[in-house]
Motif scaffolding. Sequence first.
Motif, PDB file in Angstrom:
ATOM      1  N   UNK A 362     -11.504   8.703  11.326  1.00 23.98           N
ATOM      2  CA  UNK A 362     -10.572   9.229  10.325  1.00 23.98           C
ATOM      3  C   UNK A 362     -10.382   8.249   9.163  1.00 23.98           C
ATOM      4  N   UNK A 363     -10.405   6.937   9.471  1.00 22.12           N
ATOM      5  CA  UNK A 363     -10.244   5.948   8.406  1.00 22.12           C
ATOM      6  C   UNK A 363     -11.473   5.907   7.496  1.00 22.12           C
ATOM      7  N   UNK A 364     -12.627   6.380   8.004  1.00 23.79           N
ATOM      8  CA  UNK A 364     -13.854   6.342   7.189  1.00 23.79           C
ATOM      9  C   UNK A 364     -13.975   7.568   6.283  1.00 23.79           C
ATOM     10  N   UNK A 365     -13.223   8.635   6.577  1.00 25.99           N
ATOM     11  CA  UNK A 365     -13.422   9.882   5.832  1.00 25.99           C
ATOM     12  C   UNK A 365     -13.126   9.792   4.327  1.00 25.99           C
ATOM     13  N   UNK A 366     -12.070   9.069   3.906  1.00 24.41           N
ATOM     14  CA  UNK A 366     -11.854   8.995   2.447  1.00 24.41           C
ATOM     15  C   UNK A 366     -13.012   8.349   1.693  1.00 24.41           C
ATOM     16  N   UNK A 367     -13.923   7.688   2.417  1.00 28.17           N
ATOM     17  CA  UNK A 367     -15.080   7.056   1.765  1.00 28.17           C
ATOM     18  C   UNK A 367     -16.312   7.967   1.780  1.00 28.17           C
ATOM     19  N   UNK A 368     -16.177   9.150   2.385  1.00 26.65           N
ATOM     20  CA  UNK A 368     -17.325  10.056   2.506  1.00 26.65           C
ATOM     21  C   UNK A 368     -17.520  10.844   1.215  1.00 26.65           C
ATOM     22  N   UNK A 369     -17.588  10.148   0.118  1.00 27.34           N
ATOM     23  CA  UNK A 369     -17.681  10.815  -1.183  1.00 27.34           C
ATOM     24  C   UNK A 369     -18.214   9.848  -2.212  1.00 27.34           C
ATOM     25  N   UNK A 370     -18.910  10.418  -3.226  1.00 28.05           N
ATOM     26  CA  UNK A 370     -19.366   9.581  -4.342  1.00 28.05           C
ATOM     27  C   UNK A 370     -18.345   9.582  -5.469  1.00 28.05           C
ATOM     28  N   UNK A 371     -17.266  10.352  -5.316  1.00 28.01           N
ATOM     29  CA  UNK A 371     -16.238  10.529  -6.350  1.00 28.01           C
ATOM     30  C   UNK A 371     -16.838  11.139  -7.614  1.00 28.01           C
ATOM     31  N   UNK A 372     -17.872  11.988  -7.465  1.00 27.89           N
ATOM     32  CA  UNK A 372     -18.505  12.577  -8.655  1.00 27.89           C
ATOM     33  C   UNK A 372     -17.615  13.632  -9.306  1.00 27.89           C
ATOM     34  N   UNK A 385      -9.442  16.426  -5.713  1.00 26.23           N
ATOM     35  CA  UNK A 385      -9.902  15.764  -4.484  1.00 26.23           C
ATOM     36  C   UNK A 385     -10.215  14.271  -4.723  1.00 26.23           C
ATOM     37  N   UNK A 386     -10.928  13.917  -5.834  1.00 18.24           N
ATOM     38  CA  UNK A 386     -11.177  12.483  -6.044  1.00 18.24           C
ATOM     39  C   UNK A 386      -9.883  11.669  -6.125  1.00 18.24           C
ATOM     40  N   UNK A 387      -8.853  12.228  -6.758  1.00 19.14           N
ATOM     41  CA  UNK A 387      -7.578  11.500  -6.851  1.00 19.14           C
ATOM     42  C   UNK A 387      -7.011  11.222  -5.447  1.00 19.14           C
ATOM     43  N   UNK A 388      -7.069  12.246  -4.585  1.00 18.56           N
ATOM     44  CA  UNK A 388      -6.524  12.058  -3.232  1.00 18.56           C
ATOM     45  C   UNK A 388      -7.397  11.094  -2.428  1.00 18.56           C
ATOM     46  N   UNK A 389      -8.717  11.156  -2.647  1.00 20.43           N
ATOM     47  CA  UNK A 389      -9.618  10.234  -1.931  1.00 20.43           C
ATOM     48  C   UNK A 389      -9.280   8.784  -2.258  1.00 20.43           C
ATOM     49  N   UNK A 390      -9.100   8.507  -3.547  1.00 18.32           N
ATOM     50  CA  UNK A 390      -8.785   7.132  -3.962  1.00 18.32           C
ATOM     51  C   UNK A 390      -7.424   6.720  -3.390  1.00 18.32           C
ATOM     52  N   UNK A 391      -6.482   7.655  -3.426  1.00 24.28           N
ATOM     53  CA  UNK A 391      -5.143   7.399  -2.883  1.00 24.28           C
ATOM     54  C   UNK A 391      -5.232   7.054  -1.385  1.00 24.28           C
ATOM     55  N   UNK A 392      -6.053   7.812  -0.658  1.00 26.91           N
ATOM     56  CA  UNK A 392      -6.171   7.573   0.784  1.00 26.91           C
ATOM     57  C   UNK A 392      -6.948   6.286   1.076  1.00 26.91           C
ATOM     58  N   UNK A 393      -7.911   5.966   0.217  1.00 29.26           N
ATOM     59  CA  UNK A 393      -8.656   4.697   0.408  1.00 29.26           C
ATOM     60  C   UNK A 393      -7.689   3.519   0.345  1.00 29.26           C
ATOM     61  N   UNK A 394      -6.723   3.626  -0.578  1.00 35.75           N
ATOM     62  CA  UNK A 394      -5.749   2.534  -0.703  1.00 35.75           C
ATOM     63  C   UNK A 394      -4.890   2.444   0.560  1.00 35.75           C
ATOM     64  N   UNK A 395      -4.659   3.598   1.212  1.00 37.93           N
ATOM     65  CA  UNK A 395      -3.798   3.587   2.399  1.00 37.93           C
ATOM     66  C   UNK A 395      -4.558   3.274   3.690  1.00 37.93           C
ATOM     67  N   UNK A 396      -5.889   3.424   3.646  1.00 38.99           N
ATOM     68  CA  UNK A 396      -6.693   3.236   4.864  1.00 38.99           C
ATOM     69  C   UNK A 396      -6.648   1.774   5.305  1.00 38.99           C
TER      70      UNK A 396
END
Length: 470
Positions: A362-372, A385-396
């Motif tokens: 689960x901690x690896x999922x926010x990184x499963x993206x190129x943020x394209x 979705x990219x905004x939430x991914x970056x937000x979750x990366x900070x929390x991971x």
Amino acid sequence: MSGGDTFLGMPAFPVNAAAAVQDSQLRFNLRKATHTIRAKRATVVGELPDWLELRQAGKEIKDHTLRNLERYLLQLEEAVTAAGGHVHWAADAEEANRIVADLVKATGETSVVKVKSMATQEIGLNEALQAEGVTAYETDLAELIVQLGDDWPSHILVPAIHRNRSEIREIFQDKMADWGRAAPEGLTDEPRALAEAARLHLRERFLSTKVAISGANFMIAETGTLVVLESEGNGRMCLTLPETLISVVGIEKLLPSWRDLEVFLQLLPRSSTGERMNPYTSTWTGATEGQDFHLVLLDNGRTQVLADKVGRQALRCIRCSACLNVCPVYERAGGHSYGSVYPGPIGAILTPQLRGMSSELDASLPYASTLCGACYDVCPVAIDIPEVLVHLRAKAPHPRAERLGMRAAGWVFNSPGRLAGAQRLGGRFRRFVPKHLPGPLSAWTNTREIPDIPAESFRDWWNRTDGGAR
Ligand code: SF4
């Protein structure tokens, strides 16, 4: 996910993805299917001159509903109850499974038919029922393929997207007899023959099963109506024939009124199957003559997501799967790599929020993206979705070495003097900087090289040449 298997306990996304990309058949199946659906979507979306206004309306209706969720949920409960239905509240998966198992056992039945439902997969309902001696039969064609193959769904809309025709024929031939009517002799892999085999197999099941379990795409608070959109008609058979209908629905599936539904009946089919209108739209309100109705309202982490100001936009999702079909990572890694019933970009932001990020997967999922950002562009309810991914990366959770490294970088970048000193030092010793890092740090440089450090920093060059004048 039959047979008691679950997604939990799977390795992290990079490990799953590295294995999946080696499977050329899988990559071929995924590429063909996702490109076909996304081309259809682009055509039908392009037909609507007011698509962006519709998208904005969908976003605003969902945001308004989520801001007033408590009020609309109570309104829904009142309306369903007034129409003869029973409403149950489930805080988590365990409670939802217990409620459903008790309701089924109270009927004295030992089997149920199911309409395709992600919420029931999320809570592992089939496995929970199995433990209570109740067999759940999937009736959506793709879910049937997944269940017979003792497999996991890998796409929101097309759960068996990773299978091709000849694989499906083999599964039908080998497994159908274990679950009911066997596949016909000499079954070919023609789509018509496969569909007919499934139709005959399922028809027997519909006519002999007295309890059905469904999810819902939408719930209308003002009248207590549930709405299911589907393509095969199997869902409608489940919804209408059995004597007891139990619907397990996430609390975020709410819409205030029928007028709001109009927006989503345009957004969803065009975004999911690339159709102007889906073939079957079933609506029902409370109990009907000859049928008991129970609605199980499922939280299972949703109120926790709602409390996160950035992450809560994931609750706007209408499960159209458009973001999966455009995602370069999903197209290569496939749905199983995400280790969740919600694959692709939406899974990368929804699963870690619903389940938390305590497991490596689960901690690896926010990184499963190129943020394209392709997922954001196609999302019919404008989830960034990219905004939430970056937000979750900070929390991971981050490794200690990374945290120390970032703290040191912050200290250097915080002072122009320290930065200039570090740049001079880097320039002087640049010959000793390796292209690839050793040990655990090699994960970073396995796929990219450390860039050359210039002999002189830009600032030093500027000062030395007076901005290029000398
Ligand atoms: S995030 Fe948007 S594009 Fe993806 S499934 Fe949900 S609604 Fe569809």
